[in-house]
Design an enzyme around this catalytic site. Structure first.
Site, short mmCIF file in Angstrom:
data_model
loop_
_atom_site.label_atom_id
_atom_site.label_comp_id
_atom_site.label_asym_id
_atom_site.label_seq_id
_atom_site.Cartn_x
_atom_site.Cartn_y
_atom_site.Cartn_z
N HIS B 230 136.90 48.85 35.00
CA HIS B 230 138.09 48.52 36.11
C HIS B 230 137.82 49.74 37.07
O HIS B 230 136.82 50.61 36.97
CB HIS B 230 139.40 48.99 35.34
CG HIS B 230 140.05 47.87 34.63
ND1 HIS B 230 139.41 47.69 33.22
CD2 HIS B 230 140.78 46.69 34.61
CE1 HIS B 230 140.12 46.61 32.64
NE2 HIS B 230 140.86 46.09 33.74
N LYS B 234 142.15 53.37 37.57
CA LYS B 234 142.69 52.92 36.37
C LYS B 234 142.54 53.73 35.27
O LYS B 234 141.35 54.03 34.97
CB LYS B 234 142.46 51.55 36.01
CG LYS B 234 143.33 50.93 34.88
CD LYS B 234 142.77 49.55 34.35
CE LYS B 234 143.46 49.07 33.15
NZ LYS B 234 144.72 49.17 32.97
#
Lengths: 350, 350
Positions: B230, B234
């Site tokens: 990601h 994140k």
């Protein structure tokens, strides 16, 4: 006969022919040689012993079988590669392997060795009925596994039904409906009839089918590519790929089975599909499905790659053990099963 | 007012302010500028017209709204990136986009442009109730989409319930149970409340869950590796990966969510996970699950790779259209849905 009583399959020898040694080689009247060994197939446990051995004639020899209610597995189709692989899996699972196997009329050899330690006597079609009946009489909970030939699948299935022997039919190309009818007509009979015994592949295939049934059109607008690699002797397109594609179509993908790309060139199988070199010719089934969203921002890829035959053999023995539990449960609402049923029973495992 | 009658959202302008031209820019008393254009959001069709326009006051301006029973979509949370992406998807789907959007108190701008063609007036919390009630009065079949902020999710949900406006809640972090209770208490209300609107990802996740429930232990003995990439902002592990791992555990795999490998380094995301360079920092969700049999002869790999936000936006609009069908069906046995319900309804699509 104390020896026969303590080691089940040692009883499959002519009376008095084996002393306290670990193996014996006996030549019958037909010229066939029966080798009995204390290999991994010899097990001393049983759920119940009747005490009185059964005498039987096999290949001109008088033999006796220790009676037992214990599950044992007869793998028919030895010395074929798939049946041999199943026999190995039976031994790995430490289940008693019946040292007899039905085989084809053209098979020249009279016995086969499983992993160099367990010998299996090969029974030609003309002796099949007699041998199976006697095995069933002594070992009522025998389960047959059939990896023979499409032309003998139904004859064998009929024989199993006639003898009341539960079976796992791995041989494809037979009339499965006829098998189902015969099993249904025979009280106490159960069978697994399935074209693909690779439990995990069947689970994946079923998951895609369930996804398609429950969420039709979920992948509408996506594009699909499918490529599968098999040994070069396989001419037709993978049946599993076709089944999975049917589910993808239901999910909204515009695709025809003709668009499945077949890789049959050993070099391409290795370089492009990453098939291990030793599995390229001997047998493999590699599949890649790729789904892309219309704008290319989303990609899914599913792969299932099998080298060799072991996964099918393991699934077959799972099916044997499933049948053994099934007939023990006392329910006869369903008597013929497939691998989906075997998979569903997972939570009931001991 | 013939113009207002023929082009629904042209009616959202001060009386008499727009002539026969294609757009108008009006400054309200608060200083906000409302731009009304004949962009893709302008649609002339409706299922029913009442004929008498409704007059309303918005941001100090007297405006009128053409009454219509047609579905239209109000996307709250603009100019946030997710809400903006949904507004784009609404326009692509050729649905009428309400040119007003609830926004946060700290948002400085008064309007936002969607793809440079459709302008949306941003409504601060103090005017939200008044604006929404008037929109609902003129457009009873408006559906709100909420991609605002966790802190406003429940306040907005209460407002939608108070006004009887069906909604799709894409904002996470709120109290979903409270939302469900409010919707259940209000006759004729329906809502979709779901943490992940990416329909295809939800379908895959559900398929793995169903496979695990139906075939527990099917992958016993297999080993699993999971890696997800990601954007570096994140910090926590992918929720989707955790959910899929829970299914794999039920399938017999010995694995803990701590073993999920997180890739957050842009270079690794590109070189190892093949994330497109333009999605590395702006937002992506790449997942690879690999399963291997004990002897290494069988491998499964599942990947789901998302770049950007478009798939979530498309799923959100699917949820809007699902709600529109749902309230039209007359059944109220269920009033709050998730994306699984939206997926299941696929076969009912027009």
């Amino acid at each position: 006969m104390s020896q026969a009583r303590s080691a089940d399959w040692m009883a499959f020898v002519p009376l008095g022919a084996v002393g306290e040694g670990s193996s014996a080689r006996i030549r019958g009247r037909s010229g066939a040689t029966l080798v009995v060994s204390r290999g991994p197939c010899v097990r001393a446990s049983s759920r119940r012993r009747c005490g009185v051995p059964l005498r039987m004639q096999v290949d001109g020899m008088e033999v006796q079988i220790e009676r037992s209610d214990e599950l044992c597995v007869m793998v028919n189709g030895v010395p074929g590669p798939m049946a041999t692989e199943v026999a190995r899996a039976v031994l790995r699972r430490k289940l008693p392997l019946v040292p007899f196997a039905l085989t084809g009329p053209s098979v020249a050899q009279h016995e086969a060795s499983i992993d160099g330690s367990s010998e299996v006597k090969l029974v030609k079609p003309d002796a099949a009925r007699s041998v199976l009946k006697q095995i069933k009489a002594a070992r009522p909970n025998v389960v047959c596994v059939d990896y023979t030939h499409p032309s003998s699948a139904n004859a064998n299935a009929s024989l199993y039904a006639e003898c009341g022997v539960c079976y796992v039919m791995g041989t494809t190309g037979g009339d499965a409906d006829a098998m189902r009818r015969e099993v249904a007509d025979k009280a106490g009979m159960f069978a697994v009839v399935a074209p693909n015994m690779a439990k995990q592949i069947v689970a994946f295939q079923a998951a895609m089918k369930i996804m398609a049934e429950q969420f039709p059109g979920a992948f509408e607008g996506y594009t699909l590519t499918v490529v599968e690699s098999h040994q070069s002797t396989k001419a037709d397109t993978s049946g599993t790929a076709k089944a999975v594609v049917a589910s993808f179509k239901q999910l909204g993908l515009d695709f025809d089975v003709d668009q499945i790309e077949k890789v049959r060139d050993p070099e391409q199988s290795i370089s492009r599909m990453r098939v291990p070199a030793d599995a390229v010719s001997s047998g493999h089934a590699f599949h890649t499905y790729h789904l892309s969203s219309p704008d290319g921002s989303v990609h899914f890829e599913f792969q299932h790659n099998v080298a060799g035959r072991r996964v099918y053999a393991e699934g077959t023995v799972d099916a044997v053990q499933f049948l053994d539990r099934q007939r023990g449960s006392g329910s006869a609402s369903q008597t013929v099963f497939d691998m989906i049923d075997v998979l569903r029973s997972g939570s009931m495992k001991s």
